[in-house]
Design an enzyme around this catalytic site. Structure first.
Site, short mmCIF file in Angstrom:
data_model
loop_
_atom_site.label_atom_id
_atom_site.label_comp_id
_atom_site.label_asym_id
_atom_site.label_seq_id
_atom_site.Cartn_x
_atom_site.Cartn_y
_atom_site.Cartn_z
N SER A 1 -1.13 -5.65 6.28
CA SER A 1 -0.22 -6.48 5.48
C SER A 1 1.20 -6.10 5.86
O SER A 1 1.45 -4.98 6.33
CB SER A 1 -0.42 -6.20 3.99
N TYR B 1 -1.40 -0.17 -2.99
CA TYR B 1 -1.77 -1.22 -2.03
C TYR B 1 -1.06 -0.95 -0.70
O TYR B 1 -1.68 -0.95 0.36
CB TYR B 1 -1.37 -2.59 -2.57
#
Ligand SMILES: NC(=O)c1ccc[n+]([C@@H]2O[C@H](COP(=O)([O-])OP(=O)(O)OC[C@H]3O[C@@H](n4cnc5c(N)ncnc54)[C@H](OP(=O)(O)O)[C@@H]3O)[C@@H](O)[C@H]2O)c1
Length: 234
Positions: free
Chosen positions: A139, A152
């Site tokens: 990401s 995350y």
């Protein structure tokens, strides 16, 4: 013989878009998720749109090592994938100093450990065969720090590190390794957020870049795909 792809978390979002893109190219497919009903719906839709494609699936909670191993065993009964896409992931926003206890473990197990365990299940056979392409879904949160990235971001940073190591390890064997690092993409992960649809990328655009990176001659590898909304990060 047809080529094959294993995509984790293929019932929604980016994983589903990758499955649809590779189905278009005639690949046999294996996927998983935690929900049987979603897998059945995916199977029905692929059967309708691509009647000749074989799609296999298994319910698996990839946050559990035994379930990752059980998935790998089920896949091996069908094929050693030409393409492995470590896609399954969860996104729970939060800050390291105040996010709920357990978020760190859940995201590390789901987003990172599952990819580590699953990749190790197939690298031996890929090395023997001297071919394969492993994609790992990172990401932009694993490239740029931002508040509320929390665990995350840690899991995605680690994913990038793992993928970089794999790339170096596997290059002599003709195995390609690619990190995919999307920005905000409109999927279930963003459900309930009040931001206009046009501000997000489409999952099909991420899938198209994965296909493009796969579809090169043996002498080139796309090491990193960084893909963002045209108007920048959210
Ligand atoms: N959407 C974005 O903006 C964005 C941006 C950058 C990176 N990413 C990454 O891209 C990947 C896919 O994201 P997405 O937005 O497409 O997610 P999504 O729409 O929420 O879909 C996630 C998929 O993974 C499965 N999954 C989740 N947890 C699982 C578990 N423990 N075991 C097995 N399967 C599991 C889900 O099925 P079940 O829930 O039924 O298990 C679903 O099929 C993730 O790694 C995410 O971090 C997304």
């Amino acid at each position: 013989m047809s080529k094959s792809i294993l995509v984790t978390g293929g019932t929604k979002g980016i994983g589903k878009a990758i499955i649809q893109r590779f189905a278009q190219e005639g690949f046999d497919i294996f996927t998983c998720s935690r929900h049987q009903k979603d897998l059945e719906e995916l199977t029905a839709s692929i059967k309708k749109d691509f009647p000749t494609i074989k799609l296999y699936s298994k319910v698996a909670d990839l946050s559990q090592k035994e379930e990752v191993n059980a998935l790998a065993a089920a896949v091996k009964e069908k094929f050693v994938p030409d393409v492995l896409v470590n896609n399954a992931g969860v996104f729970l926003p939060g800050a390291i100093h105040e996010e709920p206890e357990g978020n760190f473990e859940l995201m590390m197990q789901t987003n990172l450990y599952s990819a580590y365990y699953l990749t190790r299940e197939f690298t031996g056979a890929m090395i023997e065969r001297k071919s394969g392409h492993i994609f790992s879904m990172g990401s932009i949160a694993g490239l740029t720090a931002y508040a509320n990235g929390g665990s995350y971001a840690i899991s995605k940073w680690a994913m990038l590190g793992m993928t970089k190591c794999l790339r170096q390890e596997l290059l002599p064997y003709g195995i390609k390794v690619t990190s995919v690092m999307p920005g905000a993409t409109l999927t279930a992960s963003w459900e309930g957020v009040d931001i206009p649809e046009e501000r997000f990328m489409k999952a099909s655009d991420v899938a198209e870049s994965v296909w493009g990176a796969y579809n090169l001659s043996p002498q080139s590898v796309v090491e990193e795909i960084v893909i963002r909304p045209q108007l920048g990060d959210l």
